[in-house]
Motif scaffolding. Structure first.
Motif, PDB file in Angstrom:
ATOM      1  N   ALA A 290       0.821  -1.211   0.000  1.00  0.00           N
ATOM      2  CA  ALA A 290       0.000   0.000   0.000  1.00  0.00           C
ATOM      3  C   ALA A 290       0.855   1.261   0.000  1.00  0.00           C
ATOM      4  N   GLY A 291       2.089   1.167   0.521  1.00  0.00           N
ATOM      5  CA  GLY A 291       2.954   2.331   0.610  1.00  0.00           C
ATOM      6  C   GLY A 291       3.879   2.501  -0.571  1.00  0.00           C
ATOM      7  N   LEU A 292       4.128   1.427  -1.313  1.00  0.00           N
ATOM      8  CA  LEU A 292       5.047   1.480  -2.451  1.00  0.00           C
ATOM      9  C   LEU A 292       4.303   1.952  -3.700  1.00  0.00           C
ATOM     10  N   VAL A 293       3.894   3.206  -3.686  1.00  0.00           N
ATOM     11  CA  VAL A 293       3.101   3.781  -4.772  1.00  0.00           C
ATOM     12  C   VAL A 293       3.709   5.117  -5.201  1.00  0.00           C
ATOM     13  N   ASP A 294       3.181   5.673  -6.279  1.00  0.00           N
ATOM     14  CA  ASP A 294       3.739   6.926  -6.813  1.00  0.00           C
ATOM     15  C   ASP A 294       2.928   8.161  -6.457  1.00  0.00           C
ATOM     16  N   ASP A 295       1.904   8.018  -5.623  1.00  0.00           N
ATOM     17  CA  ASP A 295       1.062   9.158  -5.254  1.00  0.00           C
ATOM     18  C   ASP A 295       1.756  10.023  -4.208  1.00  0.00           C
ATOM     19  N   VAL A 296       2.150  11.236  -4.601  1.00  0.00           N
ATOM     20  CA  VAL A 296       2.827  12.158  -3.673  1.00  0.00           C
ATOM     21  C   VAL A 296       2.012  13.434  -3.501  1.00  0.00           C
ATOM     22  N   SER A 297       0.735  13.370  -3.874  1.00  0.00           N
ATOM     23  CA  SER A 297      -0.085  14.578  -3.938  1.00  0.00           C
ATOM     24  C   SER A 297      -0.299  15.243  -2.581  1.00  0.00           C
ATOM     25  N   ASP A 298      -0.206  14.477  -1.478  1.00  0.00           N
ATOM     26  CA  ASP A 298      -0.452  15.072  -0.167  1.00  0.00           C
ATOM     27  C   ASP A 298       0.819  15.280   0.647  1.00  0.00           C
ATOM     28  N   LEU A 299       1.981  15.153   0.017  1.00  0.00           N
ATOM     29  CA  LEU A 299       3.231  15.357   0.740  1.00  0.00           C
ATOM     30  C   LEU A 299       3.477  16.850   0.972  1.00  0.00           C
ATOM     31  N   SER A 300       4.165  17.156   2.057  1.00  0.00           N
ATOM     32  CA  SER A 300       4.474  18.545   2.396  1.00  0.00           C
ATOM     33  C   SER A 300       5.647  19.053   1.569  1.00  0.00           C
ATOM     34  N   PHE A 301       5.899  20.366   1.679  1.00  0.00           N
ATOM     35  CA  PHE A 301       7.041  20.947   0.968  1.00  0.00           C
ATOM     36  C   PHE A 301       8.339  20.260   1.388  1.00  0.00           C
ATOM     37  N   SER A 302       8.529  20.076   2.693  1.00  0.00           N
ATOM     38  CA  SER A 302       9.776  19.477   3.178  1.00  0.00           C
ATOM     39  C   SER A 302       9.909  18.029   2.703  1.00  0.00           C
ATOM     40  N   GLU A 303       8.799  17.313   2.646  1.00  0.00           N
ATOM     41  CA  GLU A 303       8.854  15.925   2.160  1.00  0.00           C
ATOM     42  C   GLU A 303       9.190  15.874   0.675  1.00  0.00           C
ATOM     43  N   LEU A 304       8.648  16.803  -0.090  1.00  0.00           N
ATOM     44  CA  LEU A 304       8.980  16.856  -1.512  1.00  0.00           C
ATOM     45  C   LEU A 304      10.436  17.246  -1.727  1.00  0.00           C
TER      46      LEU A 304
ATOM     47  N   ALA B  57       6.582  22.568  -9.224  1.00  0.00           N
ATOM     48  CA  ALA B  57       6.308  23.907  -8.704  1.00  0.00           C
ATOM     49  C   ALA B  57       6.379  23.922  -7.184  1.00  0.00           C
ATOM     50  N   MET B  58       5.881  22.869  -6.552  1.00  0.00           N
ATOM     51  CA  MET B  58       5.931  22.792  -5.088  1.00  0.00           C
ATOM     52  C   MET B  58       7.367  22.638  -4.598  1.00  0.00           C
ATOM     53  N   ILE B  59       8.162  21.850  -5.329  1.00  0.00           N
ATOM     54  CA  ILE B  59       9.570  21.700  -4.965  1.00  0.00           C
ATOM     55  C   ILE B  59      10.289  23.042  -5.075  1.00  0.00           C
ATOM     56  N   THR B  60      10.015  23.768  -6.147  1.00  0.00           N
ATOM     57  CA  THR B  60      10.614  25.098  -6.322  1.00  0.00           C
ATOM     58  C   THR B  60      10.212  26.027  -5.182  1.00  0.00           C
ATOM     59  N   LYS B  61       8.938  25.980  -4.803  1.00  0.00           N
ATOM     60  CA  LYS B  61       8.463  26.818  -3.702  1.00  0.00           C
ATOM     61  C   LYS B  61       9.129  26.417  -2.393  1.00  0.00           C
ATOM     62  N   GLY B  62       9.315  25.106  -2.191  1.00  0.00           N
ATOM     63  CA  GLY B  62       9.992  24.628  -0.990  1.00  0.00           C
ATOM     64  C   GLY B  62      11.443  25.077  -0.935  1.00  0.00           C
ATOM     65  N   LEU B  63      12.116  25.055  -2.090  1.00  0.00           N
ATOM     66  CA  LEU B  63      13.506  25.512  -2.144  1.00  0.00           C
ATOM     67  C   LEU B  63      13.596  26.998  -1.817  1.00  0.00           C
ATOM     68  N   GLU B  64      12.638  27.773  -2.311  1.00  0.00           N
ATOM     69  CA  GLU B  64      12.626  29.209  -2.016  1.00  0.00           C
ATOM     70  C   GLU B  64      12.375  29.449  -0.533  1.00  0.00           C
TER      71      GLU B  64
END
Length: 264
Positions: free
Chosen positions: A99-113, A153-160
């Motif tokens: 159940a955890g080995l999936v590609d859905d990252v839609s609810d991950l936080s900025f730091s997790e991304l 875009a979320m990764i870029t925002k997290g880096l900023e």
């Protein structure tokens, strides 16, 4: 005639510019020679077992040949669950169940991304990228899907946000702190407190951040102009950042003491 020549020259330059732009886009998003598009069922065959055609895994839709790290990913190895699929989510959560080995990252936080981005950099550096998976992150044409664009875009925002946090940490380094049941709490500043090396020590202050429930202790410069002014500013009061509106003194602690103790 001269105008026609100029028009021809401008058209030629426009065509050349368009060709350069197209070449750049193909470099960024296009499939280079040797790249493949995999459907998930095809990628599932690349798990490194007897008779399998190879040992691949995918991260954010990008497929990597991890044969050189076989001992980590082959059947029975600790990370074997990553092989033959895109298990992007598990790189962050550590959930190695089906159940955890999936590609859905839609609810991950900025730091997790950002953690996921660090893993992506690791695979880009240490393994060969061989293709992309058609599905959540790439379409049948091999181009990014809206979901991948949103993740980027979320990764870029997290880096900023990280960059801004680092800038603030340089301005207001965290205090050293300790607590014991017998002595109570103590906050103090040094030239390396908070892991920030600098040529000043500072004094402890409470920093109130918008949205934060509680203030936290930071070290504040006591001399020179505020951080948002130039050193030669004629208007500063030689108080460093002491007058910053988000700062507060610790009750009972001398205003310029570098150590504040609060017995039980």
């Amino acid at each position: 005639m001269l105008q026609l020549c100029r028009l021809g020259l401008l058209l030629g330059l426009a065509v050349a510019a368009a060709a350069v732009l197209a070449a750049r886009l193909m470099g960024w998003w296009g499939l280079r020679a040797g790249f493949r598009l995999f459907i998930p069922e095809e990628l599932a065959r690349y798990r490194g077992g007897p008779g399998d055609p190879g040992l691949y895994l995918a991260l954010l839709g990008r497929v990597y040949d991890v044969s050189s790290g076989r001992r980590h990913y082959e059947p029975g190895a600790h990370y074997s669950g990553f092989a033959g699929r895109d298990a992007s989510r598990a790189f962050v959560t550590g959930d190695y169940s089906e159940a955890g080995l999936v590609d859905d990252v839609s609810d991950l936080s900025f730091s997790e991304l950002l953690t996921l981005q660090n893993w992506l950099s690791f695979y880009e550096k240490n393994y060969v990228s061989v293709g992309r998976v058609i599905g959540r992150f790439y379409g049948e044409d091999g181009l990014p899907t809206p979901e991948l664009t949103q993740v980027d875009a979320m990764i870029t925002k997290g880096l900023e946000a990280n960059k801004q946090e680092l800038k603030e940490k340089q301005k207001f380094p965290p205090c050293n702190s300790e607590w014991s049941s017998t002595k109570g709490s103590r906050f103090w500043c040094s030239s390396k407190s908070g892991g920030v090396s600098r040529d000043w020590i500072g004094v402890p202050r409470k920093l109130y951040k918008p949205g934060a429930k509680e203030p936290h202790c930071v070290c504040v410069r006591t001399t020179g102009p505020p951080s948002d002014q130039t050193p030669d500013s004629p208007t500063h009061r030689n108080r460093g950042d002491l007058d910053h509106p988000n700062l507060g003194e610790y009750p009972g602690c001398p205003p310029l003491a570098i150590t504040c103790s609060f017995p039980r």
